[in-house]
Design a protein around this motif. Structure first.
Motif, PDB file in Angstrom:
ATOM      1  N   ALA A 152       0.800  -1.081  -0.017  1.00 36.90           N
ATOM      2  CA  ALA A 152      -0.085  -0.088  -0.050  1.00 36.90           C
ATOM      3  C   ALA A 152       0.688   1.331  -0.070  1.00 36.90           C
ATOM      4  O   ALA A 152       0.675   2.195  -0.581  1.00 36.90           O
ATOM      5  CB  ALA A 152      -0.903  -0.070   1.203  1.00 36.90           C
ATOM      6  N   LEU A 153       1.844   1.058   0.679  1.00 39.70           N
ATOM      7  CA  LEU A 153       2.807   2.547   0.797  1.00 39.70           C
ATOM      8  C   LEU A 153       3.664   2.841  -0.395  1.00 39.70           C
ATOM      9  O   LEU A 153       4.113   3.840  -0.542  1.00 39.70           O
ATOM     10  CB  LEU A 153       3.752   2.189   2.037  1.00 39.70           C
ATOM     11  N   ASP A 213       2.407   7.800   4.298  1.00 43.19           N
ATOM     12  CA  ASP A 213       1.320   7.594   5.178  1.00 43.19           C
ATOM     13  C   ASP A 213       1.864   6.810   6.402  1.00 43.19           C
ATOM     14  O   ASP A 213       2.078   5.752   6.671  1.00 43.19           O
ATOM     15  CB  ASP A 213       0.265   6.404   4.637  1.00 43.19           C
ATOM     16  N   VAL A 257      -0.682   4.017   9.035  1.00 39.28           N
ATOM     17  CA  VAL A 257      -1.275   2.504   8.656  1.00 39.28           C
ATOM     18  C   VAL A 257      -0.894   1.573   9.950  1.00 39.28           C
ATOM     19  O   VAL A 257      -1.805   0.898  10.290  1.00 39.28           O
ATOM     20  CB  VAL A 257      -0.361   2.027   7.404  1.00 39.28           C
ATOM     21  N   TYR A 312      -4.591   6.988  -0.896  1.00 40.04           N
ATOM     22  CA  TYR A 312      -4.992   6.947   0.685  1.00 40.04           C
ATOM     23  C   TYR A 312      -6.036   6.019   1.115  1.00 40.04           C
ATOM     24  O   TYR A 312      -5.857   5.557   2.064  1.00 40.04           O
ATOM     25  CB  TYR A 312      -4.615   8.432   1.106  1.00 40.04           C
ATOM     26  N   SER A 326      -4.912   2.707   1.079  1.00 40.68           N
ATOM     27  CA  SER A 326      -4.120   2.246   2.116  1.00 40.68           C
ATOM     28  C   SER A 326      -4.949   1.878   3.310  1.00 40.68           C
ATOM     29  O   SER A 326      -4.295   1.167   4.270  1.00 40.68           O
ATOM     30  CB  SER A 326      -3.199   3.416   2.047  1.00 40.68           C
TER      31      SER A 326
END
Lengths: 661, 314
Positions: free
Chosen positions: A54-55, A65, A68, A215, A218
């Motif tokens: 996701a990052l 982010d 998380v 985002y 994420s």
């Protein structure tokens, strides 16, 4: 060929580094090169791997982010609440959790893409907010357990007794993200945004929509990771996922993603993740201390980024955003070789320091404290080393550097792979560690617990230094003795989510209710096992609750912190008692700012861990025996499956100087 | 007035919290309590001054907590070895400055991203210290160590003087000294600053070195409040200082922010925890409320920032 596969020189270097690393550990670390170990590494990489996936695109846009890890904690706790208190079916809990992840990611997206706030600050705020919500809902204490076996299978089961069940989920998510990032128009626009957001906007790319998408995704992925994590550990607690954001970012950066944006691939990120996972696993199997991992990762990060700067430009004298002049894989290779030499030397030094490099067929007893840096466990270690020397066994003393239930599981898993002769664990969380301890027993390894117990069928013996009820009663009775006319008292605890301490608090409350109704608990404040924070909290308690006449500090560093605060305030009417070590309370006991501390002899306890572990490994404790001879401790009572160390020790100014721990 | 809209918003929030405390609780506004709160926040305040400079250049430093821990231990070890306390503090400050310089050199001359560099040093320094000390505390310090042998009142006044001097120095320096203006120039537009003849590399290096120095200094100041030194101090200091600077109105992308804003940010975040205790709110909600304040502050900042930009390009 490589170009056609879209594999860059950096990724080739990473693959080479990973291969070299595996070869090194196959030779140096016992049982490293087995299928079981291979899949165990993957299992422990799934939650982190999801965050890495996701990052990666977020970092490619030049964003970040940090929330998380906290989102994992928040989702896990809500999942637990829905299951436990809401009595919803598991499927509904999972769906609602993913929805919560969407909301959590949506808030980030709203602030970052909508208000155009910097991602670093927004996610720093939500990092605090999401963790805070998790702590607020559970009051730090509750951990939800008791999930159905089918759900736990998702986190703990195997396909064909080998492949972890959660692996396909990781693969599906990875495939979806690969299509999104590398095979779609959206993916190209993400790179464009990272390379030049302003330019991308002029080229007609809906920059804010794209950022919002990443985002939100994420957040959803973090909540998916949370569900798997809950299934993996078998519990939902507010501190799950602490520090995961930094670990994931580290893996992404090691994998060659530039934090300036515009550069990097999912393949690279996953290689970075596995490079770090293998490093950690190999070091555990070699019984190297956990702290070394942090030092190595730090050095590695710097080396990789430095090499990356050199390789892409040939020189350091450039500013951000310049195009690469030439590629120099030779640099990367040289760096990897140099790093290998450094690591070998470091490992060698560390091995000597830990005293684990030894020949012959000696017993290896693996002992785990809850946290390595805690003064309480440090003093226990001295006793453990004494027993190891006396018995001529090898001692592996390792544990999480801070309270971390999942790292405890990982270490036990690694010890099973390594094949130690006995495992002795100070349990951080009963629900989460029992599964892996049962696995150790199934492999024929004797399992003992100390300091805090696991589930009954997960261990052979519990080395009981004192029961929670015994400790709480001793503390409360002593408090009542000091306040004969009753009054208010306050508790300074360790971390809000520490299971042990919450158990003591519950028992203190019970004792107060049943035996000392004239005592009132005014407030409970956390110290995070930090002396300075305990000091500040106590100062505030003294001002906000001037009626408080007694502080009960139930974390070793909190007692000197509270004592110093009371001493500096000049409030001689306020008493301090608690659980701590003589060595850090000596001056306060003498100057009268601390009245009494309770503890068992921690050195004896450490001695017992190794001695009992060795006895059990050599099958020298008979079933049904009601006492056992433990070296210099003499005969200790066995009650059921508990070996009793003795009663808690009352320490005051009269006997403190005779105690040296 | 408009130029200080962001600072005023934070100040107004602080006044609101204080008014709430004055109306509903007793004992908050006593000299004792206020001086306790002040002393508790001195380390965050001093490190935040340096963090402001770093954020003004558009960089970040997340290693300050680890540097703080190392410098605390260094102070104790030096004092235990028989060195005068002031010399021990000097050594700690130098160690801090060296660690900061290391970060700064990599960021300035090797052009490595500051978040990665300081992430690496944060992890490596913290775990290196754990490995080295094995978690043991530094005790057996000489009697003259605690508060330099001063009384509590004298020590508090000394800290007040030090804090005020540092705040004034950085506030004035940032506004009127050439070095201060260079920081703004570098953070606003590095390429333009370079064309104007500013050695932006030196600016970047300096802000990290200064922050390291301040971190070491504040660690030593904090260490002497006690008669023993734990090995795990400063955990989370980086988040506290970055949050304080951001709440104080500095933009994380560089070029905009003030020392006054940072000081207000430290005050706001510093009184929230104790305020909750005084108000009887359970400690469990503290993190959530802190997060909300950070988000609210930066949202307000940005909104007022846009409006201000339209009026004048200050």
């Amino acid at each position: 060929m490589l170009r056609r596969l879209h594999i860059s020189a950096a990724e080739v270097a990473l693959v080479a580094a990973l291969v070299l690393e595996c070869i090194y550990f196959s030779i140096a670390a016992p049982s490293f090169a087995t299928w079981g170990n291979f899949f165990e590494i993957i299992r422990f990489s799934v939650e982190l791997g999801l965050l890495v996936i996701a990052l990666t695109p977020i970092l490619i846009t030049g964003g970040i982010d940090l929330s998380v890890g906290s989102a994992i904690g928040m989702t896990a706790v809500l999942f637990g609440t829905m299951w436990h208190d809401g009595h919803l079916p598991i499927a509904a809990c999972v769906a609602l959790s993913l929805l919560l992840g969407l909301v959590a990611g949506g808030l980030n997206a709203l602030l970052i893409a909508g208000l155009r706030l910097p991602p670093l600050i927004v996610t720093l705020g939500t990092f605090s907010l999401y963790r805070g919500i998790a702590e607020g809902i559970t009051h730090g204490a509750v951990s939800f357990t008791g999930y159905p076996a089918g759900f736990l299978h998702l986190g703990q089961g195997y396909f064909w007794k080998l492949i972890p069940v959660q692996l396909p989920i990781l693969i599906v998510v990875l495939a979806a993200y690969t299509i999104l990032l590398h095979k779609s128009v959206i993916g190209r626009s993400i790179y464009a945004i990272g390379f030049n957001a302003e330019g991308a906007r002029y080229a007609g790319i809906p920059v804010r929509k794209r950022l919002a998408l990443l985002y939100v995704l994420s957040g959803i992925i973090a909540s998916l990771a949370a569900v798997i994590y809950v299934a993996h550990l078998g519990l939902a607690k507010s501190d799950l996922g602490t520090g995961y954001e930094l670990q994931a970012i580290t893996a992404v950066v090691v994998g060659g993603v530039s934090v300036f944006g515009g550069r990097g691939t999912l393949l690279g990120s996953m290689l970075g993740l596995f490079f770090l996972s293998v490093l950690q696993n190999g070091m555990h199997l070699m019984a190297l201390p956990s702290e070394l991992t942090g030092v190595l990762i730090g050095v590695l990060l710097l080396a990789i980024v430095a090499v990356d700067r050199l390789r892409s430009t040939g020189t350091f004298k450039v500013t951000a955003g310049e195009t690469p002049l030439r590629k120099r894989p030779a640099f990367a290779l040289a760096a990897v070789v140099a790093l290998g030499v450094v690591c070998t030397l470091l490992f060698h030094a560390a091995g000597h320091r830990n005293g684990t490099v030894a020949a012959g067929h000696r017993l290896t007893i693996a002992v785990m404290p809850k946290a390595k840096g805690d003064p309480y466990f440090i003093s226990a270690r001295a006793g453990a080393e004494e027993a190891a020397k006396e018995l001529g066994v090898d001692l592996i003393w390792d544990g999480p550097t801070s309270l971390d239930a999942s790292q405890q599981n990982e270490l036990v898993e690694n010890w099973i792979t390594r094949g130690v002769d006995a495992i002795v664990v100070a349990v951080e969380n009963k629900g989460s560690i029992s599964t892996v301890l049962r696995k150790a027993r199934a492999h024929g390894i004797p399992v003992l617990t100390w300091d805090a117990d696991a589930e009954l069928n997960a261990r052979d013996y519990f080395l009981n230094q004192a029961t929670p009820v015994g400790i709480a009663n001793a503390l409360t009775d002593e408090g009542a003795r000091l306040l004969p006319n009753g009054g208010q008292f306050a508790i300074v605890t360790g971390a809000l989510s520490a299971e042990n301490q919450n158990e003591w608090i519950a028992d203190i409350k019970k004792r107060v209710a049943s035996n000392h109704p004239n005592l009132q608990l005014a407030t409970i404040q956390p110290s995070d096992d930090d002396r300075d924070k305990a000091f500040n909290q106590t100062q505030v308690i003294l001002k906000a609750y001037p009626q408080v006449k007694l502080i009960i500090a139930i974390s070793a560093p909190a007692v000197p912190g509270a004592a110093e605060a009371v001493a500096q305030s000049g409030r001689i009417d306020v008493k301090v008692i608690g659980l701590s070590l003589p060595s850090i309370c000596r001056t306060y006991l003498h100057d009268g700012s601390v009245q009494t501390i309770f503890l068992w002899n921690t050195q004896d306890l450490g001695y017992l861990t190794v001695y009992a572990g060795a006895l059990k490994a050599e099958k020298k404790i008979q079933a049904g025996a009601n006492s056992v001879h433990v070296g210099r401790l003499g005969n200790l009572e066995i009650s059921g499956s508990e070996i009793i160390l003795g009663k808690p020790l009352l320490i005051d100014k009269n006997n403190v100087d005779s105690l040296h721990f | 007035m408009k130029a200080y809209a962001r600072e005023l918003a934070v100040a107004a929030t602080i006044l609101l919290v204080l008014a709430l405390l004055a109306a509903t609780t007793h004992g908050f506004f006593t000299v004792d309590n206020l001086s306790d709160l002040f002393l508790a926040n001195v380390p965050v305040l001093i490190v935040s001054l340096g963090m402001t400079l770093i954020i003004l250049t558009g960089q970040i430093d997340i290693s300050v907590g680890s540097v703080f821990a190392v410098c605390s231990i260094v102070t104790g070890v030096a004092a235990r070895a028989g060195l005068p306390v002031l010399v021990a503090m000097l050594i700690a400050s130098v160690v801090g400055a060296l660690l900061g310089s290391f970060n700064g050199a990599l960021v300035a001359w090797m052009r490595m991203p500051s978040i990665v560099v300081t992430l690496a040093s944060m992890v490596a320094i913290r775990d290196g210290l754990r490995w080295q000390t094995q978690g043991a505390w530094v005790g057996d310090l000489p009697a003259s160590f605690q508060r330099f042998g001063l009384s509590q009142t004298a020590y508090t006044i000394l800290m007040l003087v030090v804090a005020v001097l540092l705040i004034v120095f950085f506030a004035v320096g940032l506004r009127y000294f050439r070095g201060g203006r260079n920081i703004f120039a570098t953070g606003s537009n590095e390429a333009a600053a370079r064309i104007l003849g500013i050695d932006t590399n030196r600016v970047l290096f300096s802000v990290f070195a200064i922050t390291g120095l301040l971190t070491g200094f504040s660690a030593a100041l904090n260490a002497v409040r006690f008669n023993q030194i734990p090995s795990n101090s400063g955990i989370g200091l980086e988040l506290k200082t970055i949050a304080a600077v951001a709440v104080g109105g500095a933009t994380i992308t560089g070029g905009s922010g003030t020392i006054a804003g940072t000081v207000l940010g430290v005050v706001l975040l510093g009184i929230i925890g104790p305020a909750l205790t005084f108000l009887g709110v359970s400690a469990y909600w503290e993190h959530a409320i802190q997060g909300l304040i950070i988000l609210a502050a930066v949202s307000v900042n940005v909104l007022s920032h846009y409006r201000r930009r339209q009026v004048s390009h200050a």
